[in-house]
Design a protein around this motif. Sequence first.
Motif, PDB file in Angstrom:
ATOM      1  N   TYR A   1       4.409  -9.986   4.300  1.00 44.24           N
ATOM      2  CA  TYR A   1       4.004  -9.808   2.939  1.00 44.24           C
ATOM      3  C   TYR A   1       3.587  -8.252   2.895  1.00 44.24           C
ATOM      4  O   TYR A   1       3.957  -7.421   2.001  1.00 44.24           O
ATOM      5  N   ALA A   2       2.831  -7.868   3.878  1.00 40.23           N
ATOM      6  CA  ALA A   2       2.233  -6.346   3.811  1.00 40.23           C
ATOM      7  C   ALA A   2       3.677  -5.501   4.045  1.00 40.23           C
ATOM      8  O   ALA A   2       3.689  -4.352   3.487  1.00 40.23           O
ATOM      9  N   ASP A   3       4.261  -5.992   5.089  1.00 45.36           N
ATOM     10  CA  ASP A   3       5.634  -5.082   5.340  1.00 45.36           C
ATOM     11  C   ASP A   3       6.385  -5.246   4.228  1.00 45.36           C
ATOM     12  O   ASP A   3       7.123  -3.902   3.898  1.00 45.36           O
ATOM     13  N   MET A   4       6.564  -6.076   3.398  1.00 46.17           N
ATOM     14  CA  MET A   4       7.286  -6.171   2.122  1.00 46.17           C
ATOM     15  C   MET A   4       6.742  -5.149   1.283  1.00 46.17           C
ATOM     16  O   MET A   4       7.589  -4.233   0.287  1.00 46.17           O
TER      17      MET A   4
ATOM     18  N   HIS B   1      -1.947 -13.477  -4.857  1.00 47.49           N
ATOM     19  CA  HIS B   1      -2.200 -13.860  -3.690  1.00 47.49           C
ATOM     20  C   HIS B   1      -0.943 -14.273  -2.919  1.00 47.49           C
ATOM     21  O   HIS B   1      -0.411 -15.320  -3.337  1.00 47.49           O
ATOM     22  N   PHE B   2      -0.529 -13.483  -1.981  1.00 49.59           N
ATOM     23  CA  PHE B   2       0.574 -13.403  -1.362  1.00 49.59           C
ATOM     24  C   PHE B   2       0.542 -14.591  -0.266  1.00 49.59           C
ATOM     25  O   PHE B   2       0.409 -14.116   0.993  1.00 49.59           O
TER      26      PHE B   2
ATOM     27  N   LEU C   1       1.774 -16.716  -4.531  1.00 48.15           N
ATOM     28  CA  LEU C   1       3.007 -16.565  -4.330  1.00 48.15           C
ATOM     29  C   LEU C   1       3.340 -16.312  -2.755  1.00 48.15           C
ATOM     30  O   LEU C   1       3.038 -15.271  -2.429  1.00 48.15           O
ATOM     31  N   GLY C   2       3.902 -17.574  -2.202  1.00 47.30           N
ATOM     32  CA  GLY C   2       4.026 -17.531  -1.087  1.00 47.30           C
ATOM     33  C   GLY C   2       4.821 -18.992  -0.393  1.00 47.30           C
ATOM     34  O   GLY C   2       4.773 -19.900  -1.220  1.00 47.30           O
TER      35      GLY C   2
ATOM     36  N   LYS D   1      11.969 -12.100  -3.775  1.00 48.77           N
ATOM     37  CA  LYS D   1      11.000 -12.778  -4.777  1.00 48.77           C
ATOM     38  C   LYS D   1       9.801 -11.668  -4.807  1.00 48.77           C
ATOM     39  O   LYS D   1       9.405 -11.527  -6.096  1.00 48.77           O
ATOM     40  N   VAL D   2       9.541 -11.161  -3.916  1.00 49.28           N
ATOM     41  CA  VAL D   2       8.296 -10.129  -3.577  1.00 49.28           C
ATOM     42  C   VAL D   2       8.582  -8.852  -4.424  1.00 49.28           C
ATOM     43  O   VAL D   2       7.792  -8.279  -5.263  1.00 49.28           O
TER      44      VAL D   2
END
Length: 391
Positions: free
Chosen positions: A70-73, A134-135, A164-165, A194-195
């Motif tokens: 999620y950080a990479d996204m 909050h991912f 959201l995960g 989605k992200v």
Amino acid sequence: MQATGNASRSRRSFVATGIAAGSAALAGCVSESDGRSETGSDSYTVSMAPMGDVEFDAVPESAFVTFPQYADMAVALGHGDAVETLFAPDMSGSTMNAFYDRLEGVSFEWEGLQNPLDGGLSEEQLYAVDSDVHFLDPSYVVKTDDDWTASDVSEIAETIGPWLGNFHSGVHSDPAPAYADSYEYYTLWELFEKVAAVFQEQGRYEALAELYDETRDHIESNLPPESDRPTVARVTLGDGVFYAYHLNTPGFWQAETRPLGARDALADMEWSGDWGEISYETMLDADPDVILHLWGITPQYAIENVRRRMESDPAGSELTAVRNDRVVASGMRYQGPIMNLFQLEMTAKQLYPERFGAWPGYDSGESYPEIPADERLFDRQRLARIITDGV
């Protein structure tokens, strides 16, 4: 990194709906009109299992992140500065930057980020960080921590910000019972879409997805016949045991190996958890042509040391991959879109050097190796331009 706080806000701008256990599974694509709902000119809704519909009144400025995909996204979408937490930041952040070093103008400031899973996730921690989104998968939280219930998750969504995960899409594992009826599985790039909708960066997503599709199509169209492909084991060496993963099964943990269609040396082995444990003797029975050492690109494992440890074991020294120097540093299973492109290229070269050019090797702690321009499997400048400029 300067975290973006919300203490001065008079009201919370982010509303989560449908997160309670037993809510309807609204896990389709983003709502029409680029994810914007028809109930307000600035609000929009993102639908994702197991949360259901998640409504946003504004683009999040701060994000609680656990696993680095999620950080990479966020970085890929131009919102890396929103990231306020990160699992194992010394490992995750430095590994992300090992890839980003090959992209002009792209970097991630991970120093100082707290590990949200260090010592267990607590409600107090979430209130202290006070992120807009909050991912993290609510099912993961409830399934792995007995102190959490679905009601606790709902309270956080209502008082701080939505979740959201989707963790269990990693290997299509079973969700927590409270979310079983609303669970869906997604590919890595479906999760990324989605992200992208959360950050209202559909244009960046589409440009990145086009680059990915072209890269994957090029690789798949140039694979050798299946009979000419090597047998491969994807493992991490522990203390006298291998932690084993499959190559071609569903799930985003296999996002860089499944498109390559290698023959899985461990395909006939089954395990009940997200990964298996096998002995040196079992590995020798399988005797793969190539060993992909998962996490080998991270600072946690120096591939030279891994090879020496295998060579020092009586069974390990007999492995074909060891004798032929084909024990190679593989990537992270927690990969976002940028990492996925690099890991696809890396693994294609490791498995099929005669088709995609030789893999130059990797030195622990260094940047992703420089690849000659005519041997790269995707355009670095194009990728960097999408990330930095949005085009």
